[in-house]
Design a protein around this motif. Structure first.
Motif, mmCIF file in Angstrom:
data_model
loop_
_atom_site.group_PDB
_atom_site.id
_atom_site.type_symbol
_atom_site.label_atom_id
_atom_site.label_comp_id
_atom_site.label_asym_id
_atom_site.label_seq_id
_atom_site.Cartn_x
_atom_site.Cartn_y
_atom_site.Cartn_z
ATOM 1 N N GLU A 1 0.831 -1.204 0.000
ATOM 2 C CA GLU A 1 0.000 0.000 0.000
ATOM 3 C C GLU A 1 0.869 1.258 0.000
ATOM 4 O O GLU A 1 0.624 2.212 -0.762
ATOM 5 N N HIS B 1 0.928 -13.903 -4.298
ATOM 6 C CA HIS B 1 -0.336 -13.529 -4.943
ATOM 7 C C HIS B 1 -0.676 -12.060 -4.673
ATOM 8 O O HIS B 1 -1.186 -11.368 -5.566
ATOM 9 N N TYR B 2 -0.410 -11.580 -3.470
ATOM 10 C CA TYR B 2 -0.625 -10.158 -3.195
ATOM 11 C C TYR B 2 0.230 -9.300 -4.130
ATOM 12 O O TYR B 2 -0.248 -8.292 -4.679
ATOM 13 N N ARG C 1 1.384 -10.119 -7.091
ATOM 14 C CA ARG C 1 0.826 -10.220 -8.440
ATOM 15 C C ARG C 1 -0.397 -9.322 -8.593
ATOM 16 O O ARG C 1 -0.533 -8.603 -9.608
ATOM 17 N N VAL C 2 -1.285 -9.349 -7.609
ATOM 18 C CA VAL C 2 -2.504 -8.540 -7.677
ATOM 19 C C VAL C 2 -2.169 -7.058 -7.677
ATOM 20 O O VAL C 2 -2.769 -6.270 -8.426
ATOM 21 N N TRP C 3 -1.224 -6.634 -6.848
ATOM 22 C CA TRP C 3 -0.842 -5.219 -6.825
ATOM 23 C C TRP C 3 -0.217 -4.806 -8.158
ATOM 24 O O TRP C 3 -0.384 -3.678 -8.602
ATOM 25 N N ASN C 4 0.483 -5.720 -8.790
ATOM 26 C CA ASN C 4 1.039 -5.433 -10.112
ATOM 27 C C ASN C 4 -0.074 -5.261 -11.138
ATOM 28 O O ASN C 4 -0.044 -4.335 -11.965
ATOM 29 N N GLU C 5 -1.070 -6.143 -11.083
ATOM 30 C CA GLU C 5 -2.138 -6.111 -12.078
ATOM 31 C C GLU C 5 -3.102 -4.949 -11.854
ATOM 32 O O GLU C 5 -3.559 -4.321 -12.813
ATOM 33 N N ILE C 6 -3.419 -4.651 -10.594
ATOM 34 C CA ILE C 6 -4.421 -3.622 -10.299
ATOM 35 C C ILE C 6 -3.813 -2.232 -10.239
ATOM 36 O O ILE C 6 -4.390 -1.257 -10.744
ATOM 37 N N HIS C 7 -2.633 -2.130 -9.621
ATOM 38 C CA HIS C 7 -2.036 -0.816 -9.365
ATOM 39 C C HIS C 7 -0.801 -0.525 -10.217
ATOM 40 O O HIS C 7 -0.180 0.534 -10.049
ATOM 41 N N ASP C 8 -0.433 -1.439 -11.117
ATOM 42 C CA ASP C 8 0.759 -1.273 -11.959
ATOM 43 C C ASP C 8 2.041 -1.118 -11.141
ATOM 44 O O ASP C 8 2.997 -0.478 -11.591
#
Length: 327
Positions: free
Chosen positions: A114, A162-163, A165-172
């Protein structure tokens, strides 16, 4: 650049901090100084960094589970890159204290992710582990191998991946997770097999093997791990990826113990005790993906690396061994 190294007073983190300082970067270390093992080792690690570059090194004591502290560190130091090494280590510890491991290894990571988004961090490298694989369906493990971790520690490391990966996909956010395979070398944790074998052999005591000794490990020398991390500061080729960071091969624990006996010239024979719960039977990394994406090329074969560690242990025995024996 300004590089934030969480867990930077620990084994791998301190080696990374030193390497970044040698490259001319500013380094901020955030570490809670948990007495999981003797703090004398961590304090010495910090002193090495201070001596290397007093004007470019900062230390902040505290936990990544403290969200307000994490936010303050990012606001104060504005890091360009984050190398997240902080974790509650230890497969066996995680079996005994799963809630503590979850809080540090997952909630703490989310606080960092974050803050990294808010600070527009250019690179976020997450230290993962071969423990995410669990029981092998085939060897060596490639990154597509099914993940069936056998311990709470492995579960938290997989969740952290996974967190990221998700931060990469959602927040670049440019994240990469490195799956370390049993890292060893100078200043390593006292409760690791190589340290214990060396300490016992140098004191005329038999190394203790837990189980039958036929379990195999892919041991990775810390210098190779540092090179993989340094490469990620120079490229965006692996954004959003998970990469294995292993060595040049495997060795059985029995062969490892026998090699330490030989190198130390100890007149002892290894002894066996009951196997430990949740320990993996075999690990072996396929590093072809890391080789392709970041040019990773491990150079230290296990027997040569152990010999180097034993030499270092002998040279540093006066201060290191009392800490090992107390841990």
């Amino acid at each position: 650049m300004t590089v934030l190294v969480t867990g930077g007073a620990g084994f791998i983190g301190s080696h990374l901090a030193e390497a970044f300082l040698e490259e001319g970067h500013r380094v901020v270390t955030l570490d809670v100084l948990d007495p999981y093992y003797d703090l004398g080792i961590k304090e010495r690690n910090l002193e090495r960094c201070r001596e290397a570059a007093p004007d470019r090194f900062s230390f902040v004591e505290g936990s990544i589970t403290d969200r307000s502290l994490v936010e303050d560190v990012f606001e104060t130091h504005d890091p360009d890159a984050v190398y997240h090494q902080a974790a509650q280590a230890g497969v066996r510890t995680s079996v005994e204290k799963p809630k503590k491991v979850h809080e540090i290894n997952t909630t703490g990571l989310v606080h960092l992710l974050e803050a990294a988004v808010e600070s527009d961090v250019r690179r976020f490298v997450n230290a993962s582990s071969s423990s995410v694989y669990g029981v092998p369906e085939y060897l060596p493990y490639d990154e597509e191998h099914p993940n069936t971790p056998k311990s709470p520690y492995g579960v938290t490391k997989l969740a952290a991946e996974h967190y990221c990966r998700v931060w990469n996909e959602i927040h670049d956010l440019p994240t990469v997770s490195l799956r370390y395979f049993t890292v060893y070398g100078p200043r390593m944790r006292p409760n690791m097999a190589i340290t214990n074998f060396t300490s016992r052999c140098l004191n005329g005591e038999a190394p203790i093997i837990y189980g039958d000794g036929e379990q195999t490990r892919d041991f990775t020398y810390v210098d190779d791990v540092v090179e993989a991390n340094l490469a990620l500061l120079e490229t965006d080729a692996a954004d959003g990826e998970v990469l294995n960071v292993g060595s040049t091969g495997t060795i059985t624990i029995r062969e490892l113990a026998e090699h330490v006996v030989d190198v130390t010239d100890a007149d002892v024979e290894p002894v066996h005790e009951d196997a430990r719960a949740a320990d993996a039977r075999h690990t072996h990394a396929d590093v072809s993906k890391a080789r392709e994406l970041i040019g990773y090329e491990p150079t230290t074969e296990i027997r040569a690396g152990v010999s180097r560690f034993v030499d270092w242990y002998r040279d540093n025995r006066e201060w290191y061994e009392p800490l090992v024996r107390r841990s």
